[in-house]
Design a protein around this motif. Structure first.
Motif, PDB file in Angstrom:
ATOM      1  N   ASP A  79       0.831  -1.212   0.000  1.00  0.00           N
ATOM      2  CA  ASP A  79       0.000   0.000   0.000  1.00  0.00           C
ATOM      3  C   ASP A  79       0.862   1.257   0.000  1.00  0.00           C
ATOM      4  N   MET A  82       2.582   1.815  -3.247  1.00  0.00           N
ATOM      5  CA  MET A  82       1.596   2.287  -4.220  1.00  0.00           C
ATOM      6  C   MET A  82       1.319   3.772  -3.989  1.00  0.00           C
ATOM      7  N   GLN A  83       1.175   4.123  -2.713  1.00  0.00           N
ATOM      8  CA  GLN A  83       0.834   5.511  -2.389  1.00  0.00           C
ATOM      9  C   GLN A  83       1.964   6.469  -2.763  1.00  0.00           C
ATOM     10  N   ASP A  85       3.964   6.190  -5.275  1.00  0.00           N
ATOM     11  CA  ASP A  85       4.249   6.198  -6.706  1.00  0.00           C
ATOM     12  C   ASP A  85       3.194   7.024  -7.440  1.00  0.00           C
ATOM     13  N   PRO A  86       3.568   8.207  -7.925  1.00  0.00           N
ATOM     14  CA  PRO A  86       2.574   9.071  -8.577  1.00  0.00           C
ATOM     15  C   PRO A  86       1.922   8.402  -9.791  1.00  0.00           C
ATOM     16  N   MET A  88       1.082   5.360 -10.067  1.00  0.00           N
ATOM     17  CA  MET A  88       0.011   4.477  -9.588  1.00  0.00           C
ATOM     18  C   MET A  88      -1.249   5.268  -9.275  1.00  0.00           C
ATOM     19  N   GLN A  89      -1.048   6.491  -8.817  1.00  0.00           N
ATOM     20  CA  GLN A  89      -2.203   7.310  -8.456  1.00  0.00           C
ATOM     21  C   GLN A  89      -3.047   7.632  -9.683  1.00  0.00           C
ATOM     22  N   ARG A  96      -5.306  -0.419 -10.059  1.00  0.00           N
ATOM     23  CA  ARG A  96      -4.534  -0.340  -8.814  1.00  0.00           C
ATOM     24  C   ARG A  96      -4.775  -1.573  -7.956  1.00  0.00           C
ATOM     25  N   ILE A 100      -2.086  -4.254  -6.685  1.00  0.00           N
ATOM     26  CA  ILE A 100      -1.878  -4.524  -5.259  1.00  0.00           C
ATOM     27  C   ILE A 100      -2.077  -6.006  -4.964  1.00  0.00           C
TER      28      ILE A 100
ATOM     29  N   LEU B 326      -7.792   2.194  -1.015  1.00  0.00           N
ATOM     30  CA  LEU B 326      -7.067   0.928  -0.945  1.00  0.00           C
ATOM     31  C   LEU B 326      -8.060  -0.230  -0.953  1.00  0.00           C
ATOM     32  N   SER B 585       4.230   0.109 -13.744  1.00  0.00           N
ATOM     33  CA  SER B 585       3.837   1.437 -13.291  1.00  0.00           C
ATOM     34  C   SER B 585       4.493   2.506 -14.178  1.00  0.00           C
TER      35      SER B 585
END
Lengths: 386, 868
Positions: A79, A82-83, A85-86, A88-89, A96, A100, B326, B585
């Motif tokens: 998490d 992920m948070q 990594d721009p 991923m946003q 996403r 994950i 999430l 990514s």
């Protein structure tokens, strides 16, 4: 034929062959008894080790609950990545979530969470008993190795040097001081040691804090902690001297924290033996003190001393968590503490199984040592030791 | 006899010492020689403390950090100091004692313990750096309990909202945090670009949600009764049982006391509270993984850390309040209103075409976040990193000393050049160092950053990038994107469409070891949202050299581009499943890059990953520079790692190493050094060039052999393979002893004072002066003095001075912007309409100064009395 010859002696007929056979049989029986005792002892010790190690595995994993903690940690890690990594946003929620889920599954597989804990617990046990220590799950050795063998052995020398020195000093100082005091019961020094014995209620690290404040903070004579000065000297002799300098405070702390109670214990123990009739007789015969101590007091107490010594030696394996932390000493105690905090089962199990084997071996050896140093100890009939 | 015993004891002591000494000698990596989470209760205190040291340290430092540096003031290049000795000190309290004794010079750790902070303040000769990167909140379980016999009050948004009134943030900061924090009400960090821009909106929220126990009780009573609960003898009962609140309270820091405080507040309004104290590991399965409907917890004392200044907080609403945040049970239980979800999503997706539109979305989202209150924000923690007061160093406003890449350039003994300093860190050499997938621990990355060079450097006070190795950067953004720039050094233009050229490299073919052109990769003409053209200086390859003496070359840049892809390609010899997500990514926004010139080296980068600040197109700016994810490295040191992994003897990533049960590559110590040494010997003998079909075009004749020879000599001398081009090189690492020695790189090209202007954050001090008595309906003028370190704050460095007027009830009745008079002087004029709205009594004028130099707004205020 000679073995079977009969001889007349004092009117009695003695069958030499029978006597020799009987002696051989007695010897063979003794060996068999010894063998049986040894076998049973080894089997019993082995099962003790197996049970102890498996219990450790269960406890270290909280009966399997650690799996839940690990899963949560893996998810939290994914998490956070992920948070952070721009890119991923900017993905859709579905993309996403897919990312994950894939990362979590991979992470769980990597640490074996795709297998039930019960199966893994027996794998841990098998590896431990065969001393296949394998790879750590979380920890790395100081030099970056994941092999549990390296994780442990890198810290072993520093642990041995500190605790070997302090414990050996403590042990022998206590023994010899106690021996003297037991012969000078009621003297000033005896009373002083008795008066100071309660100071051992505080552990060594507690005194360590004061020693650091006084000798490092205030007087600045000795270092605050660590094993060697920074950067470490290049020559071996300078390095050794620096290590010795860094050992002064932790060794002092260990000694101050335990010496008086230790002397008090041994002194009380020796006192019982010092008041035996045969000691009084030896004294009445005018034998010198050193001989009385050595022959009449130390010798009968040798099994206890050897036991204490052997257990002290193997206790070096575990280091001392808080003392190492206070003095920032890179020892095994800190390592175990971290392993427990990180639920690193391979490291915890490795430490336990090695200790268990050392303990088992020590106990096993002690049985024989007792027989060597104490004539009263024999392997009895039926294979039981007395 | 006694002598004999003593001799025996001494021999034993020496014997055991020699065990360690011998062991050290056997380790190849050691015996080797050298080469060539918190609103500052009292921001003024923090500012002054930093300013005092740094003003002394950098008398010539220019407060105007928005400009390029003046002419160098020294002939020295690279680091100010000659040697940095790094030691481990996990105990913060002991570190302060060691600082006082002069045993260490810097403690690079963030301390948020009130007791240790008090000790720092009481100790002479110690200064500190303040950072604001971590924050504390209460996370609520918003789910309805599956057990119908139970109720979860926090399933009701109004009750959650009421918790804002229940908690007294000022009390928490003063009594629990010992002053190390500032109240926080919104999901935007104190030290962030958006905090200043939204200062007025945030201040209005703060005024509305100030501590008000009675109001909290009133709202809770209304809602609890609506749920069917009744208050019996002061305690809430449901179905004849007390309404129990389970608090998961973290025990590692002050959150334990905060959790207890909140439990106490809840008890005062009639709840029965069961605190459940847990560590992070123990708590995670419950608050993150359990189904909210199981009601295993009602609140959790959450904490977050931001190690860099946040320039864009627009994704925070989506993350913290909506199920999109999430895929976890807790998040899936979030039920934001339709309107709030829509605004959050738009902000998350950057669905706006101007900064004004973005600001409007923020203004809409902020009050809705408070009405939802799935989380109640409590405080931005202030953390301090102590250092001796004769030492100067930069610190990131969010990430502290170890969060800035500038520390190696600014660390010095005040007024001195050269010498040695001792740096203590809470941990050291935590995990293996390797540039591709090595340690990411802050304790390690802080050190290896010092050995690396960077194309751009982040401003520790604003988070904006400054040029370090690049000559120029030109950003071309698609017209409808709200991309702006603050600094003059970067070029920004817009275009209706940005087409990716056919000859741009769009992907990597691991089998043929060549790049795939855009024309072959895309089925139709590809476009990008942003194009970044980076041009390096003409003399780049002459001025920059690697620590082992090898010349920096274009091959190092191309190797970096290759490694972006190759490790995640199945056909690669170094394929690593763990690297695939990172590439996925990257590829989700990457469109292509093209080297347009090798002299000067110029590269174009096409991407959809745009940012509000042109200066922060970070991925693009850093793409070609050989700064891998975990350290800078020349192609030849990466090559020997690749050789070791290809042979199956070791692996770059911990994941792959664990899977294959082999060691992870460690370039500075341990068993993999020998493996790499063998690979190096083989590579040198064979003149191996990795990825030869592509890389050979960038490697001169004999370059590979020369590099391998240099590396072998380096390893012979230093005992490791860690090579960078930064201001420090790794002299020696002592893993067991917990020591690292970094020495100054004498060949570093830049003047030592290049970054001196960033030594102190120019946090403005604001003073408001004006009439103490204002007549309603008459104009009133207030003077605002803005300064830093006693000097007037330059008008050009001030982005905005906002004012807010609050009446006696705490309601905001007016806001606006102050007018600049001259440097450091601003003026607020309250016209007759505004003063006419003020009722008789005590009123308040608050001023928020937003600086271009720091991402931390400064506040000032003045109370005045209104008479009819």
């Amino acid at each position: 034929m000679a073995q079977d010859a009969a001889t007349l002696k004092d009117g009695a007929l003695i069958d030499i062959g029978a006597v020799e056979t009987s002696a051989k049989k007695a010897t063979r029986d003794a060996y068999l008894r010894l063998l049986r005792f040894t076998g049973l002892r080894l089997v019993a010790l082995f099962f003790t080790v197996v049970i102890g190690v498996y219990l450790t595995i269960l406890i270290a994993n909280m009966g399997g609950y650690v799996d839940e903690i690990r899963r949560a940690q893996i998810r939290e890690g994914v998490d956070l990545r992920m948070q952070a990594d721009p890119s991923m946003q900017r993905l859709s929620a579905e993309e996403r979530d897919k990312f994950i889920a894939g990362e979590v599954a991979r992470g769980e597989k990597r640490v074996g969470l795709d297998q039930p804990f019960l199966i893994r617990s027996f794998t841990y046990l098998r590896n431990a008993l065969t001393l296949n220590l394998g790879f750590a799950e979380q920890l790395t050795s100081d030099s970056g190795s994941k092999q549990v063998r390296n994780v442990i052995t890198e810290r072993l020398p520093s642990t041995l040097v500190l605790f070997g020195t302090s414990n050996l000093l403590l042990f022998f100082l206590a023994i010899f001081a106690a021996l003297r005091l037991s012969r000078r019961y009621g003297s000033f020094w005896d009373k002083l040691v008795m008066a100071l014995a309660p100071t051992s209620a505080a552990p060594g690290w507690f005194f360590g804090l004061f020693l650091i404040l006084i000798f490092a903070g205030l007087l600045q004579w000795l270092p605050f902690g660590g094993m060697v000065e920074s950067p470490p000297p290049k020559s071996t002799s300078a390095y050794a001297l620096s290590v010795m300098k860094h050992m002064i405070l932790p060794v002092m702390a260990t000694l101050i924290g335990a010496i008086f109670l230790s002397i008090y214990n041994w002194r009380t123990f020796f006192l019982i033996f010092s008041s035996e009739d045969y000691v009084e007789l030896a004294k009445a015969k005018g034998l010198p003190d050193s001989m009385i101590e050595r022959r009449y007091v130390l010798r009968p107490t040798l099994p206890n001393i050897i036991t204490s010594f052997a257990l002290m030696i193997i206790s070096l394996w575990t280091g001392a968590i808080i003392l190492e932390t206070v003095f920032n000493w890179p020892g095994l105690g800190q390592l175990y503490f971290r392993a427990i905090g990180l639920f690193d089962t391979p490291v915890i199990v490795a430490v336990t199984v090695v200790y268990a084997y050392l303990l088992g071996l020590t106990v096993f050896m002690l049985d024989f040592l007792y027989a060597l140093v104490d004539p009263r100890v024999r392997v009895g009939k039926g294979g039981t030791g007395r | 006899m006694r002598m004999n015993k003593l001799l025996v004891l001494m021999m034993m002591l020496m014997l055991s010492v020699s065990v360690v000494a011998c062991d050290r000698g056997d380790t190849p990596d050691v015996d080797t020689p050298p080469v060539g989470d918190e609103g500052a209760v009292d921001p003024d205190v923090d500012v002054d403390a930093d300013a005092d040291a740094d003003a002394d340290a950098d008398a010539d430092a220019d407060a105007d950090a928005n400009t390029e540096p003046d002419e160098p003031t020294t002939d020295r290049t690279g680091a100010w100091i000659d040697e940095l000795v790094v030691v481990e000190e996990p105990d913060a309290d002991k570190a302060v004692t060691r600082l006082e004794a002069g045993d260490i010079d810097v403690y690079a750790f963030t301390i948020s313990s009130p007791q240790t902070y008090a000790k720092i303040l009481d100790t002479a000769g110690i200064d500190y750096k303040t950072s604001y990167g971590s924050y504390t909140e209460l996370t609520f379980n918003p789910g309805q309990c599956a057990d119908e016999g139970k109720i979860n009050p926090f399933a009701v948004p109004r009750i959650r909202e009421a918790m804002n009134w229940l908690v007294d943030r000022e009390y928490i900061i003063a009594e629990i945090m010992g002053g190390l924090g500032t109240p926080r009400f919104v999901p935007i960090n104190g030290a962030s670009a958006d905090r200043g821009a939204l200062a007025a909106e945030i201040r209005a929220i703060e005024a509305k949600y100030g501590h008000d126990m009675e109001r909290a009780d009133e709202v809770v009573t209304e809602e609890m009764e609506a749920l069917g609960a009744e208050r019996v003898d002061g305690a809430w009962m449901y179905n004849g049982e007390p309404v129990e609140i389970i608090g998961i309270i973290r025990v590692e820091d002050e959150r334990q006391q905060i959790g207890d405080y909140f439990a106490n507040q809840l008890q005062q309004i009639g709840f029965t509270v069961r605190p459940d104290y847990k560590t992070s590991a123990e708590a995670a399965p419950i608050w993150q993984q359990s189904e909210p409907s199981e009601c295993l917890f009602n609140y959790y004392t959450g904490g977050w850390v931001s190690t860099a200044i946040n320039r864009d907080a627009s994704t925070n609403f989506n993350f913290f309040y909506t199920p999109s945040g999430l895929p976890r049970p807790l998040w899936q239980a979030y039920t934001p209103t339709e309107e709030f979800a829509a605004v959050s999503q738009r902000l998350n997706d950057s669905d706006y075409s101007s900064l004004e539109e973005r600001a409007e979305l923020f203004a809409e989202a902020l009050p809705m976040a408070l009405e939802d209150s799935a989380r109640v924000w409590l405080l931005d923690r202030s953390s301090v990193a102590p250092l001796r007061d004769d030492v100067s160093v930069s610190a990131d406003l969010s990430g502290s000393i170890y969060g800035t890449t500038l520390w190696p350039y600014t660390l010095r003994t005040i007024g001195e050049e050269g010498g040695s300093l001792t740096w203590a860190s809470a941990s050291i050499l935590t995990e293996p160092w390797n540039p591709i997938a090595g340690t990411n621990w802050i304790y390690d990355s802080t050190l290896y950053r010092a050995t690396g060079n960077w194309p751009v450097m982040a401003d520790p006070n604003t988070g904006l990038q400054w040029p370090q190795r690049v000559a120029s950067v030109d950003v071309l953004a698609q017209e409808d994107l709200p991309v702006g720039k603050t600094l003059d050094w970067i070029g920004l233009d817009t275009a209706a469409e940005i087409v990716v050229p056919d000859d741009a490299w769009a992907d990597w073919d691991a089998e043929s070891q060549t790049f795939i052109n855009a024309s072959d990769f895309y089925t139709e003409t590809a476009t990008a949202l942003m194009k970044v053209t980076t041009t390096y200086p003409d003399d780049l390859f002459d001025t920059v050299t690697w620590h082992d003496g090898s010349a920096f070359s274009a091959a190092d840049m191309v190797m970096s581009l290759i490694m972006n892809f190759d490790v995640a390609k199945e056909a690669s010899a170094v394929y690593d499943e763990a690297q695939v997500p990172a590439l996925d990514s990257f590829m989700s926004t990457f469109k292509g890059f093209r080297i347009t010139s090798q002299d000067p080296f110029t590269i174009e980068f096409y991407t959809d990953n745009w940012s509000l600040d042109a200066e922060n197109a970070v991925t693009s700016l850093r793409a070609a520079w050989p700064q891998y994810g975990y350290g800078e490295a020349p192609w030849h040191t990466v090559a020997i790692g690749i050789g070791a992994e290809t042979a199956g003897q070791a692996a770059f990533s911990a994941d792959k190493a664990t899977t294959l049960e082999i060691e992870q590559l460690n370039y500075i110590a341990g068993p993999t050094l020998e493996i790499m040494d063998n690979v190096l010997a083989e590579s040198a003998a064979a003149g191996t060039v990795p990825y030869s079909p592509t890389l050979s075009a960038f490697i001169a004749d004999g370059e590979a052999e020369a590099r391998y020879t240099n590396l072998a000599a380096w390893n012979e001398e230093k005992g490791h393979f860690w090579v960078g081009s930064g201001p420090f090189f790794l002299e020696e690492a002592f893993p067991v002893e917990g020591n690292v020695v970094l020495n100054r790189n004498p060949n570093f090209p830049d003047a030592s004072d290049k970054w001196a202007r960033f030594s102190a954050p120019a946090i403005a001090v604001v003073e408001v002066d004006g009439p103490g008595r204002v007549t309603a309906g008459e104009e009133a003028v207030f003077d605002i003095d803005v300064s830093f370190d006693g000097d007037a704050y330059a008008m050009d460095d001030v982005q905005q001075v906002k004012y807010l007027v609050f009446d006696a009830n705490g309601d905001m009745i007016s806001s606006g912007e102050a007018e600049g008079v001259n440097d450091g002087a601003w003026q607020v004029t309250l016209d007759s309409d505004v003063t006419g709205q003020l009722e008789a009594g005590s009123n308040r004028l608050e001023v928020v100064v937003v600086s271009n130099l720091v991402a931390l707004p400064s506040l000032g205020s003045m109370d005045f009395v209104t008479t009819p």
